[in-house]
Design an enzyme around this catalytic site. Structure first.
Site, PDB file in Angstrom:
ATOM      1  CB  THR A  11      -3.918  -0.168  -6.230  1.00  0.00           C
ATOM      2  OG1 THR A  11      -3.190  -1.344  -5.864  1.00  0.00           O
ATOM      3  CG2 THR A  11      -5.269  -0.579  -6.792  1.00  0.00           C
ATOM      4  CG  MET A  19      -4.365   5.822   1.764  1.00  0.00           C
ATOM      5  SD  MET A  19      -4.314   4.731   3.227  1.00  0.00           S
ATOM      6  CE  MET A  19      -3.829   3.173   2.486  1.00  0.00           C
ATOM      7  CG  HIS A  32       1.318  -2.531  -7.513  1.00  0.00           C
ATOM      8  ND1 HIS A  32       1.854  -3.637  -6.868  1.00  0.00           N
ATOM      9  CD2 HIS A  32       0.068  -2.379  -6.996  1.00  0.00           C
ATOM     10  CE1 HIS A  32       0.961  -4.137  -6.027  1.00  0.00           C
ATOM     11  NE2 HIS A  32      -0.127  -3.380  -6.082  1.00  0.00           N
ATOM     12  CG  HIS A  56      -1.267   2.045  -0.558  1.00  0.00           C
ATOM     13  ND1 HIS A  56      -2.598   2.199  -0.899  1.00  0.00           N
ATOM     14  CD2 HIS A  56      -1.025   0.708  -0.538  1.00  0.00           C
ATOM     15  CE1 HIS A  56      -3.137   1.005  -1.074  1.00  0.00           C
ATOM     16  NE2 HIS A  56      -2.201   0.078  -0.862  1.00  0.00           N
ATOM     17  CE1 TYR A  62       0.243  -5.941  -1.069  1.00  0.00           C
ATOM     18  CE2 TYR A  62       0.330  -7.788  -2.584  1.00  0.00           C
ATOM     19  CZ  TYR A  62       0.084  -6.454  -2.350  1.00  0.00           C
ATOM     20  OH  TYR A  62      -0.322  -5.647  -3.376  1.00  0.00           O
ATOM     21  CB  SER A  94       1.873  -2.807  -0.969  1.00  0.00           C
ATOM     22  OG  SER A  94       0.579  -2.408  -0.589  1.00  0.00           O
TER      23      SER A  94
END
Length: 220
Positions: free
Chosen positions: A82, A155, A80, A157, A162, A159
């Site tokens: 954000t 920003m 995803h 992005h 994590y 991911s």
């Protein structure tokens, strides 16, 4: 004898008056008590809005994410971007704001600039996206609806991992991403859906994270 009957009747009369006064006092107290009752506030949770890529791109990115987790660990999560960061609301508010925010966003394109690394758990290794006008505006419109104000510039992005890694481990993970998918650093894809997620950032296992609602974006 007559005096006894009179006394009994008189006492009975007094009893009826006493009972009437008791019921009257109870009835008078009920509204007052009801005014003091306060309904509990709706429970609040942490929510985020995610932009979801197409199914084809999702499958490709999931494969890459799995390859990184196999070596560096970390929890599993859906690919995803954000759009609205973590914000605390009750579910009714979150759903309402989500629906309103989605109406102002159309399908848009996103392009990866490179695989990059960050400084904390939720930005360990990620695909840095080109902050084009449509990418930034999609976030700005939703953030405005949610009343979300970030302390830093947006920003965009996606991911990939994590984890709490050392700088050396992050560099290895970054290099492995290119090994697993050589052209991932120039990937372009369509954002076709937005999703409302429950995302307690204190839960690094992500076991409590849950998709609440999804919205298919229109083209015009």
């Amino acid at each position: 004898m007559l005096n006894n009957i009179f006394v009994i009747r008189f006492l009975g009369f007094l009893g009826l008056i006493g009972i009437s006064l008791l019921f009257y006092s109870i009835l008078m107290e009920v509204p007052h008590s009801m005014q003091e009752v306060q309904l509990p506030e709706a429970e609040t949770q942490v929510y985020s809005v995610w932009a979801l890529p197409s199914e084809e791109v999702t499958g490709r990115v999931k494969k890459l994410m799995g390859g990184l987790r196999s070596e560096f660990g970390g929890p599993q999560f859906e690919p995803h971007v954000t759009v609205v960061g973590a914000i605390r609301l009750n579910e009714v508010e979150a759903r309402d704001k989500f629906q309103k925010g989605c109406r102002d966003v159309k399908k848009y394109s996103a392009t990866v600039k490179k695989v990059d690394t960050g400084t904390f758990f939720y930005q360990c290794v990620y695909l840095l996206l080109d902050p084009t006008t449509e990418v930034v505006e999609a976030s700005a419109r939703c953030c405005s609806t949610f009343g979300f104000n970030s302390s830093s510039p947006y920003m965009p992005h996606l991911s990939l991992l994590y984890a709490d890694l050392t700088d050396e481990e992050k560099k290895k993970a970054q290099e492995k991403a290119y090994t697993l998918d050589e052209s991932i650093g120039s990937l372009s894809f369509q954002i076709t859906r937005l999703a409302l997620y429950k995302t307690d950032t204190e839960d690094k296992s992500l076991k409590s994270w849950e998709k609440i609602e999804e919205y298919n974006l229109s083209t015009n």
